[in-house]
Design a protein around this motif. Structure first.
Motif, PDB file in Angstrom:
ATOM      1  N   ASP A  78       0.850  -1.203   0.000  1.00  0.00           N
ATOM      2  CA  ASP A  78       0.000   0.000   0.000  1.00  0.00           C
ATOM      3  C   ASP A  78       0.874   1.238   0.000  1.00  0.00           C
ATOM      4  OD1 ASP A  78       0.470   1.135   2.777  1.00  0.00           O
ATOM      5  OD2 ASP A  78      -0.254  -0.849   3.353  1.00  0.00           O
ATOM      6  N   ASN A  79       0.270   2.362  -0.321  1.00  0.00           N
ATOM      7  CA  ASN A  79       0.985   3.640  -0.342  1.00  0.00           C
ATOM      8  C   ASN A  79       0.551   4.521   0.824  1.00  0.00           C
ATOM      9  OD1 ASN A  79      -1.600   4.228  -1.141  1.00  0.00           O
ATOM     10  ND2 ASN A  79      -1.015   5.636  -2.797  1.00  0.00           N
ATOM     11  N   GLY A  80       0.292   3.871   1.961  1.00  0.00           N
ATOM     12  CA  GLY A  80      -0.228   4.592   3.118  1.00  0.00           C
ATOM     13  C   GLY A  80       0.835   5.307   3.937  1.00  0.00           C
ATOM     14  N   VAL A  81       0.515   5.517   5.206  1.00  0.00           N
ATOM     15  CA  VAL A  81       1.370   6.335   6.066  1.00  0.00           C
ATOM     16  C   VAL A  81       2.626   5.596   6.507  1.00  0.00           C
ATOM     17  CG1 VAL A  81      -0.562   7.705   6.894  1.00  0.00           C
ATOM     18  CG2 VAL A  81       0.042   5.603   8.096  1.00  0.00           C
ATOM     19  N   GLY A  82       2.601   4.277   6.483  1.00  0.00           N
ATOM     20  CA  GLY A  82       3.759   3.507   6.904  1.00  0.00           C
ATOM     21  C   GLY A  82       4.049   3.667   8.387  1.00  0.00           C
ATOM     22  N   PHE A  83       5.172   3.111   8.820  1.00  0.00           N
ATOM     23  CA  PHE A  83       5.559   3.204  10.225  1.00  0.00           C
ATOM     24  C   PHE A  83       7.014   2.795  10.378  1.00  0.00           C
ATOM     25  CE2 PHE A  83       3.888  -1.002   9.432  1.00  0.00           C
ATOM     26  CZ  PHE A  83       4.830  -1.842  10.006  1.00  0.00           C
ATOM     27  N   GLU A  84       7.570   3.120  11.531  1.00  0.00           N
ATOM     28  CA  GLU A  84       8.931   2.698  11.862  1.00  0.00           C
ATOM     29  C   GLU A  84       8.893   1.277  12.413  1.00  0.00           C
ATOM     30  OE1 GLU A  84      11.732   4.071  11.353  1.00  0.00           O
ATOM     31  OE2 GLU A  84      11.224   6.142  10.815  1.00  0.00           O
ATOM     32  N   LEU A  85       9.678   0.383  11.829  1.00  0.00           N
ATOM     33  CA  LEU A  85       9.670  -1.005  12.269  1.00  0.00           C
ATOM     34  C   LEU A  85      10.131  -1.156  13.713  1.00  0.00           C
ATOM     35  CD1 LEU A  85      11.073  -2.807   9.107  1.00  0.00           C
ATOM     36  CD2 LEU A  85       8.725  -2.759   9.923  1.00  0.00           C
ATOM     37  N   SER A  86      10.960  -0.233  14.174  1.00  0.00           N
ATOM     38  CA  SER A  86      11.442  -0.290  15.547  1.00  0.00           C
ATOM     39  C   SER A  86      10.441   0.276  16.547  1.00  0.00           C
ATOM     40  CB  SER A  86      12.759   0.482  15.673  1.00  0.00           C
ATOM     41  OG  SER A  86      12.574   1.846  15.287  1.00  0.00           O
ATOM     42  N   SER A 106       7.353   0.519  18.897  1.00  0.00           N
ATOM     43  CA  SER A 106       6.583  -0.487  19.649  1.00  0.00           C
ATOM     44  C   SER A 106       5.130  -0.482  19.270  1.00  0.00           C
ATOM     45  CB  SER A 106       6.722  -0.234  21.161  1.00  0.00           C
ATOM     46  OG  SER A 106       6.229   1.056  21.491  1.00  0.00           O
ATOM     47  N   LYS A 107       4.669   0.580  18.670  1.00  0.00           N
ATOM     48  CA  LYS A 107       3.250   0.665  18.314  1.00  0.00           C
ATOM     49  C   LYS A 107       2.908  -0.165  17.097  1.00  0.00           C
ATOM     50  CE  LYS A 107       2.519   5.291  20.239  1.00  0.00           C
ATOM     51  NZ  LYS A 107       2.091   6.687  19.940  1.00  0.00           N
ATOM     52  N   THR A 108       3.899  -0.762  16.463  1.00  0.00           N
ATOM     53  CA  THR A 108       3.599  -1.582  15.289  1.00  0.00           C
ATOM     54  C   THR A 108       2.728  -2.768  15.648  1.00  0.00           C
ATOM     55  OG1 THR A 108       5.656  -2.776  15.629  1.00  0.00           O
ATOM     56  CG2 THR A 108       5.720  -0.916  14.124  1.00  0.00           C
ATOM     57  N   GLY A 109       2.610  -3.086  16.927  1.00  0.00           N
ATOM     58  CA  GLY A 109       1.727  -4.170  17.340  1.00  0.00           C
ATOM     59  C   GLY A 109       0.293  -3.910  16.968  1.00  0.00           C
ATOM     60  N   SER A 110      -0.064  -2.589  16.794  1.00  0.00           N
ATOM     61  CA  SER A 110      -1.435  -2.263  16.415  1.00  0.00           C
ATOM     62  C   SER A 110      -1.757  -2.743  15.014  1.00  0.00           C
ATOM     63  CB  SER A 110      -1.641  -0.739  16.502  1.00  0.00           C
ATOM     64  OG  SER A 110      -0.768  -0.070  15.601  1.00  0.00           O
ATOM     65  N   TYR A 111      -0.743  -3.010  14.196  1.00  0.00           N
ATOM     66  CA  TYR A 111      -0.972  -3.522  12.852  1.00  0.00           C
ATOM     67  C   TYR A 111      -1.304  -5.007  12.858  1.00  0.00           C
ATOM     68  CZ  TYR A 111       0.149   0.402   9.768  1.00  0.00           C
ATOM     69  OH  TYR A 111       0.102   1.562   9.073  1.00  0.00           O
ATOM     70  N   GLY A 112      -1.134  -5.646  13.973  1.00  0.00           N
ATOM     71  CA  GLY A 112      -1.439  -7.078  14.045  1.00  0.00           C
ATOM     72  C   GLY A 112      -0.476  -7.926  13.257  1.00  0.00           C
ATOM     73  N   LEU A 113       0.730  -7.392  13.004  1.00  0.00           N
ATOM     74  CA  LEU A 113       1.679  -8.145  12.190  1.00  0.00           C
ATOM     75  C   LEU A 113       2.233  -9.358  12.927  1.00  0.00           C
ATOM     76  CD1 LEU A 113       3.663  -5.240  10.501  1.00  0.00           C
ATOM     77  CD2 LEU A 113       1.896  -6.665   9.501  1.00  0.00           C
ATOM     78  N   GLU A 114       2.203  -9.324  14.252  1.00  0.00           N
ATOM     79  CA  GLU A 114       2.684 -10.482  15.001  1.00  0.00           C
ATOM     80  C   GLU A 114       1.839 -11.717  14.694  1.00  0.00           C
ATOM     81  OE1 GLU A 114       5.414 -10.803  16.762  1.00  0.00           O
ATOM     82  OE2 GLU A 114       5.918  -8.738  16.208  1.00  0.00           O
ATOM     83  N   ASN A 115       0.526 -11.523  14.575  1.00  0.00           N
ATOM     84  CA  ASN A 115      -0.357 -12.652  14.234  1.00  0.00           C
ATOM     85  C   ASN A 115      -0.033 -13.188  12.846  1.00  0.00           C
ATOM     86  OD1 ASN A 115      -1.716 -12.458  16.660  1.00  0.00           O
ATOM     87  ND2 ASN A 115      -3.254 -11.053  15.847  1.00  0.00           N
ATOM     88  N   VAL A 116       0.248 -12.275  11.918  1.00  0.00           N
ATOM     89  CA  VAL A 116       0.590 -12.686  10.557  1.00  0.00           C
ATOM     90  C   VAL A 116       1.883 -13.500  10.563  1.00  0.00           C
ATOM     91  CG1 VAL A 116       1.271 -11.851   8.274  1.00  0.00           C
ATOM     92  CG2 VAL A 116      -0.607 -10.738   9.499  1.00  0.00           C
ATOM     93  N   LYS A 117       2.884 -13.039  11.319  1.00  0.00           N
ATOM     94  CA  LYS A 117       4.167 -13.750  11.378  1.00  0.00           C
ATOM     95  C   LYS A 117       3.998 -15.129  12.018  1.00  0.00           C
ATOM     96  CE  LYS A 117       6.967  -9.535  11.586  1.00  0.00           C
ATOM     97  NZ  LYS A 117       7.896  -8.720  12.413  1.00  0.00           N
ATOM     98  N   GLU A 118       3.190 -15.191  13.072  1.00  0.00           N
ATOM     99  CA  GLU A 118       2.967 -16.477  13.739  1.00  0.00           C
ATOM    100  C   GLU A 118       2.276 -17.469  12.821  1.00  0.00           C
ATOM    101  OE1 GLU A 118       0.830 -15.629  17.278  1.00  0.00           O
ATOM    102  OE2 GLU A 118       2.525 -14.640  18.285  1.00  0.00           O
TER     103      GLU A 118
END
Length: 362
Positions: A289-297, A299-311
């Motif tokens: 996507d061409n959205g706002v993005g985020f810093e991978l470092s 801690s708020k990246t948990g709101s993206y739910g990416l941990e569930n995707v990785k698991e």
């Protein structure tokens, strides 16, 4: 102590009766001339009759004590031999030569085998019960999620859509009359539109994770076509038919749902590209996507739910890569190795199970 005294007294009575019978056999019926000698004749100033009673009592209680001690020793040996049955997790036929009898040894071995068999049976029953309970819970969860999705779609989602349409009309009227709509009205319109996106993301998340009789490509096409009709940004996709095991397809479909749900909620994107292809022995799924993005470092990246995707990716043996640049967008890519032989075998087994089910239903 009661056993010792009771047994000793019983033996004493028996021995005393035997002694009386012996004397009767030798001397005949008791009379003053012969039997009275038991009291007249003394040894160490103690009558002979008393000595006989004391000796018989000593013999009786000694025999009782000896018997009781042997019984206790035997009980201890049996307990020592049977105690490992309570601790053993696996059954190994015992080759130990026990001190007690061969018959008792055979019985102990049979008891050991019986306990092991019953333990395994209880474990299997417990596991089957837990699995059945988990399956029932999962079915009820899916049913409840479908019910909530229907109710939200038929009530709240429709009301939000109506409110958005009314606000859009009010903004157009304000712009035509005053050349510009008020900030409050514009903010309200944005809030309602964001609420619509949140609701669509929630409905997307509540969809069943299983594909049932559809392939992954068919399920994703249906999902994306439905989203295109309801979102304000452009969705482009390229999907290919890729032969995957049923479990891998369900997990990838759930990964697609969660990734798109996160994009709807947080990305604020205007364009989203979805790719699902097979290249060089890998099944590749990518959402960009061409959205706002985020810093991978952050801690708020948990709101993206990416941990569930990785698991979920790890559970099917895939790798998950996330690349995000603030103000430029995010890429989520999952790569799953494909082994043709295993897939063909699993697909064949699934078809056989399906055919058997159809035959049984007929």
């Amino acid at each position: 102590m009661k056993i010792f005294l009771g047994q000793g007294f019983s033996i004493f009575i028996i021995l005393l009766a035997l002694a009386a019978l012996l004397l009767y056999a030798v001397w005949g019926w008791p009379n003053d001339l012969i039997w009275w000698s038991l009291l007249e004749n003394t040894y160490a100033q103690i009558p002979l009759g008393v000595w006989i009673i004391v000796v018989l009592a000593f013999m009786s209680f000694s025999f009782s004590l000896n018997t009781l001690q042997k019984v206790r020793d035997q009980e201890k040996k049996i307990e020592t031999g049977l105690r490992p049955l309570l601790e053993a997790e696996t059954y190994v036929p015992s080759k130990k030569k026990y001190v007690y009898s061969k018959r008792l040894q055979v019985t102990a071995n049979q008891l050991e085998q019986l306990i092991f068999t019953q333990r395994k049976t209880l474990q299997r029953i417990t596991n089957e019960k837990a699995e059945a309970q988990d399956k029932l819970i999962q079915e009820r969860i899916v049913q409840e999620r479908q019910r909530l999705a229907r109710e939200l779609h038929d009530s709240v989602s429709q009301q939000l859509f109506a409110a958005s349409m009314l606000l859009s009309t009010m903004v157009e009227i304000e712009e035509s009359q005053h050349g510009e709509a008020s900030k409050t009205l514009m903010q309200t319109e944005k809030i309602v539109q964001q609420a619509q996106l949140e609701m669509r993301a929630l409905l997307l998340h509540l969809r069943p994770a299983a594909l049932h009789d559809k392939s992954l490509k068919q399920g994703m096409e249906e999902l994306l076509v439905e989203l295109q009709q309801k979102v304000f940004f452009t969705i482009r996709y390229r999907l290919e038919e890729v032969a995957l095991p049923k479990g891998a397809e369900d997990h990838l479909f759930r990964i697609a749902q969660e990734t798109l749900s996160n994009t709807l909620r947080h990305a604020k994107a205007t364009e989203v590209d979805i790719l699902f292809v097979e290249r060089d022995g890998l099944a590749i799924f990518r959402v960009q996507d061409n959205g706002v993005g985020f810093e991978l470092s952050d801690s708020k990246t948990g709101s993206y739910g990416l941990e569930n995707v990785k698991e979920r990716a790890v559970e099917i043996g895939a790798t998950c890569k996330v690349v995000s640049v603030p103000s430029q967008g995010t890429i989520v890519e999952v790569k799953l190795p494909i082994e043709k032989g295993e897939i063909l075998t699993e697909i064949k087994q699934e078809k056989e199970i399906e055919n058997d089910s159809n035959i049984i239903s007929r």
